[in-house]
Design a protein around this motif. Structure first.
Motif: not given
Length: 219
Positions: A132, A137, A143, A161
């Motif tokens: 990440l 992110v 994701c 996720w």
């Protein structure tokens, strides 16, 4: 690969039976046999990489597939970014992507950094956190993640996720005690139990139906 890893265990002084047992034990416990070797046997991971991954004649073993490249090309880059997450070292991963002619379609690579004294690997939480951070992110729920290890998929789910898929290759061949046998890779997934809520596919092209929102809409 299985033959080379088995031979590496044997080169450390283990019998064939001990090598098979430890290979399976470490893969099951850590998600990567090499993690057990570095933790318990003071093995140099870069030496392991040279003698196992690095010694494979990948060009004779895998070939590019036009349908696979088309699958990657049809991903809508205005909606998603594509990263490769592997438990291999970067050189092996780069070779595979290059041979499959996918390297120009993958934005970034997260790998096991064998140069680090205590590198992380899937399904360890540190690996996913690093991924990440590398991809910048902030929200893991956005994701999309697909992996051929059920344990790795379930680890991603535990970390929040959002869109996870298990790619299950049936009939995968592994080597135990110097002998090859057919297995289902679900049986080598860190002892994880089946999760009926996780989509399972056997062909990557099924992602078009599983994640239709990430692919370009045909006009």
């Amino acid at each position: 690969m299985g033959e080379r890893i088995h031979a590496y265990f044997v080169s450390l002084g283990f019998s064939h039976e001990e090598a098979s047992d430890l290979h399976l034990k470490y893969y099951t416990q850590y998600g990567l046999a090499l993690r057990g070797l570095t933790k318990h046997h003071d093995v140099d991971p870069l030496d392991f990489d040279r003698k196992c991954d690095g010694s494979l004649s990948l060009e004779d073993m895998i070939q590019p597939k036009p349908w696979l490249r088309k699958l990657f090309e049809d991903i809508d880059r205005s909606k998603v970014r594509v990263w490769a997450l592997t438990n291999a070292y970067k050189t092996h991963a780069q070779r595979v992507l290059r041979i499959l002619q996918l390297d120009d379609l993958v934005e970034g690579l997260v790998y096991c950094d064998y140069a680090e004294p205590n590198f992380s690997c899937k399904p360890e939480a540190e690996y996913y956190i690093k991924a990440l951070e590398r991809a910048e992110v902030a929200d893991p729920s956005k994701c999309y993640f697909i992996d051929d290890s059920r344990g790795n998929v379930q680890a991603a789910i535990r970390l929040g996720w959002g869109h996870c898929v298990h790619f299950s290759e049936h009939g995968l061949e592994v080597v135990e005690g110097g002998r090859a046998k057919q297995i289902d890779n679900e049986n080598l997934s860190n002892g994880a139990k089946s999760n009926s809520k996780v989509p399972v596919i056997t062909d990557l092209r099924q992602l078009r139906d599983t994640w239709p929102e990430v692919f370009k809409t045909e006009v």
